[in-house]
Every structure is written in C-alpha cells, then in structure tokens.
Design an enzyme around this catalytic site. Sequence first.
Site, PDB file in Angstrom:
ATOM      1  CB  ALA A 225      -1.007   0.038   1.152  1.00  0.00           C
ATOM      2  CB  ALA A 226       4.436   2.089  -0.419  1.00  0.00           C
ATOM      3  N   GLY A 227       2.219   2.713  -2.503  1.00  0.00           N
ATOM      4  CA  GLY A 227       1.730   3.487  -3.643  1.00  0.00           C
ATOM      5  C   GLY A 227       0.347   4.066  -3.371  1.00  0.00           C
ATOM      6  CG  ASP A 228      -2.897   1.505  -2.655  1.00  0.00           C
ATOM      7  OD1 ASP A 228      -2.779   1.672  -3.875  1.00  0.00           O
ATOM      8  OD2 ASP A 228      -3.162   0.402  -2.132  1.00  0.00           O
TER       9      ASP A 228
HETATM   10  P1  ADP Z   1       4.020   0.738  -5.274  1.00  0.00           P
HETATM   11  O1  ADP Z   1       3.746   0.517  -3.823  1.00  0.00           O
HETATM   12  O2  ADP Z   1       2.819   1.181  -6.033  1.00  0.00           O
HETATM   13  O3  ADP Z   1       4.795  -0.365  -5.947  1.00  0.00           O
HETATM   14  P2  ADP Z   1       6.463   2.290  -4.892  1.00  0.00           P
HETATM   15  O4  ADP Z   1       7.140   1.058  -4.396  1.00  0.00           O
HETATM   16  O5  ADP Z   1       7.135   3.035  -5.984  1.00  0.00           O
HETATM   17  O6  ADP Z   1       4.960   2.031  -5.360  1.00  0.00           O
HETATM   18  O7  ADP Z   1       6.259   3.245  -3.639  1.00  0.00           O
HETATM   19  C1  ADP Z   1       5.430   4.385  -3.679  1.00  0.00           C
HETATM   20  C2  ADP Z   1       6.037   5.484  -2.831  1.00  0.00           C
HETATM   21  O8  ADP Z   1       6.139   5.009  -1.487  1.00  0.00           O
HETATM   22  C3  ADP Z   1       7.448   5.895  -3.212  1.00  0.00           C
HETATM   23  O9  ADP Z   1       7.439   6.871  -4.238  1.00  0.00           O
HETATM   24  C4  ADP Z   1       7.985   6.418  -1.888  1.00  0.00           C
HETATM   25  O10 ADP Z   1       7.499   7.729  -1.658  1.00  0.00           O
HETATM   26  C5  ADP Z   1       7.320   5.493  -0.874  1.00  0.00           C
HETATM   27  N1  ADP Z   1       8.155   4.318  -0.524  1.00  0.00           N
HETATM   28  C6  ADP Z   1       8.041   3.053  -1.002  1.00  0.00           C
HETATM   29  N2  ADP Z   1       8.959   2.243  -0.441  1.00  0.00           N
HETATM   30  C7  ADP Z   1       9.675   3.000   0.428  1.00  0.00           C
HETATM   31  C8  ADP Z   1      10.771   2.764   1.326  1.00  0.00           C
HETATM   32  N3  ADP Z   1      11.340   1.538   1.449  1.00  0.00           N
HETATM   33  N4  ADP Z   1      11.246   3.806   2.053  1.00  0.00           N
HETATM   34  C9  ADP Z   1      10.691   5.049   1.955  1.00  0.00           C
HETATM   35  N5  ADP Z   1       9.656   5.345   1.128  1.00  0.00           N
HETATM   36  C10 ADP Z   1       9.150   4.337   0.373  1.00  0.00           C
END
Ligand code: ADP
Length: 284
Positions: A225-228
């Site tokens: 859910a980081a992207g969400d």
């Molecule tokens: P998704 O979850 O859709 O695959 P990402 O992995 O690119 O998308 O992550 C979305 C956003 O979450 C990133 O642009 C960043 O801001 C944040 N993020 C993801 N993983 C990390 C991490 N390990 N540390 C810090 N921020 C993170």
Amino acid sequence: MKPYWGGRFSTAAGGKGANQAVAAARAGGNVAFVAKLGRDMFGDKALEGLKADHIDTAGVSRDPEAPSGVAEIFVSDSGENSIAVASGANARLQPDVIKKAEASLESADILVMQLEIPLQTIQAAAELALKYNLTTILNPAPAQPLSDELLNTVDIITPNESETRLLTGIEVQDNDSAQKAADILHAKGIGTVIITLGKKGVYISDQNTGEHIPGFSVKAVDTTAAGDVFNGALAVGLAEKQPLQNAIKFANAAAALSVTQLGAQPSAPHRDAILNLLKGKENS
Ligand code: ADP
C-alpha cells in the site's frame, strides 16, 4: 509444492481504492468514496473502517451476489510483498454507479482512480471529472494496458517502475530513462507524470520538464500500500493547492511512514505524523 511453515497471519482492510481513500482522509482530506462491496463480513468490516475514518460512503453499494474483493498478501522478511487478488464485487462496479455519485464529483477538487475496477467505469468517471473540471489522478495499478482514449482524459498519472515498463516499454534506470518514459505518456495527452521509485522517491515530469524528488529514509517493515498511501496523500496536497513539488514531498512522507507499519490501511499515517516527518521530527 512443499508447504512453508512459519510466519504470522493477520487480516486487515485493504483494496487499492479504499487504501487511497483512507490515506487521503488521514492526511487531512475531505473524502467521498465510490465502491462496491459484497454483503459479507468483509464488506461490513470495510464499511465500518471507512466510516471510522470519516469518509463519505454514500457512493458505496453492496452487491447481492458477489463477495467483497479480497487479497492474500505474502510479506517477506525484507518487507517486499506478493499479492493474489480475488476481485469479487469490485469487478461489478459498473458506470451506472459513477452516474449515481455525480453529485459528490461535482463538488470535488480531485478524483483519484485505480485499476481494481472495470476500465469502462474508470473511463466514465474520468469523463465526468472532465465535465466538472476536476483534476484527475490515475494510479495505473495493478498494471494493465490502457487505451489512448483513457490516458487522454487523465491529468496526472502515477505508475511505479513496473507499471511504467508496461505502459511505455521503458525500463526506468535513471533520470534519462524516466524522462523518456514520461515523454511517451505526455505524448498521450497527460500533463503530469509521476513515476514512483520505491525508497528512491519519485521522478516527476510536469509538461516535459523532469526532476527526481528523493524519498524519506525509513526502516521498511511492509511496503504493501505504499503506492496507495502516496496517491491518497498526493490528492490531499493538491486539493490544498500546495505547489506540485510540495504535494509530492507530502505524499513521499506519508508513503514512507506507511512502510514502517504492517498492513494496508492500518499503516496509513495521520496528518500530524506526516507533518512531523516533513519537519524532520522523530515520530513515535
Ligand atoms: P508501489 O507501492 O505502487 O509499488 P512504490 O514502491 O514506488 O509504489 O512506492 C510508492 C512510494 O512510497 C514511493 O514513491 C515512496 O514515496 C514510498 N516508498 C516506497 N517504499 C519506500 C521505502 N522503502 N522507504 C521510503 N519510502 C518508500
């Protein structure tokens, strides 16, 4: 296949759209959510959770036949995830539901869309957003090919690296390749391309001018859910008329906080925690 023994089991509310809605609400947004749930305990729980986060659920309907959408998510020790989704009622969210939600669209600033519902419904929502002059954010996840017609109605697109590869054929390795990918999406009529790069943050190209905006350094426990969370918080930043770069930093901070906690919705941070991280303060 040999069974794997060990690990911990837990359940939590999720679904891309719901995660984005909850993330936006906790980040300080005034959120109305349009969705379809089953008439089952997962649906009851999801609705309860949305209401607890003060989300307007008038646009959430219950399907008498299909179960609520569910996903099984395996999280590795390093925090990476793999996901299997059973769409259930999400697949039955048809354009008529969007028509019914027209009133909440009319008064909104931003529309956030993702691809766990049928594409014709997304198209219908994007067209209504155009009619009412809303800014549209399309999070093209889970990755799938999209029509030029749909891409042409979107203002902001937020693919991650694998979604970027699928939409443009370009492997993002550095700023140059990210800009090449962004230019392909600009050529389809999208003004703002935000490629999320996991812990590296994002590459943003606004009207063909690009830059890398770094993420926040945190200890990742679960990247689900980081992207969400990024999309939900980005919508809030933009609705508050923050300059694009500031809204992206706000979203990077929210998403970084989310990876420090287990689960999809449980990990979406509240506004105070996001502002504290932006100010460089310790979060408890
Ligand atoms: P998704 O979850 O859709 O695959 P990402 O992995 O690119 O998308 O992550 C979305 C956003 O979450 C990133 O642009 C960043 O801001 C944040 N993020 C993801 N993983 C990390 C991490 N390990 N540390 C810090 N921020 C993170």
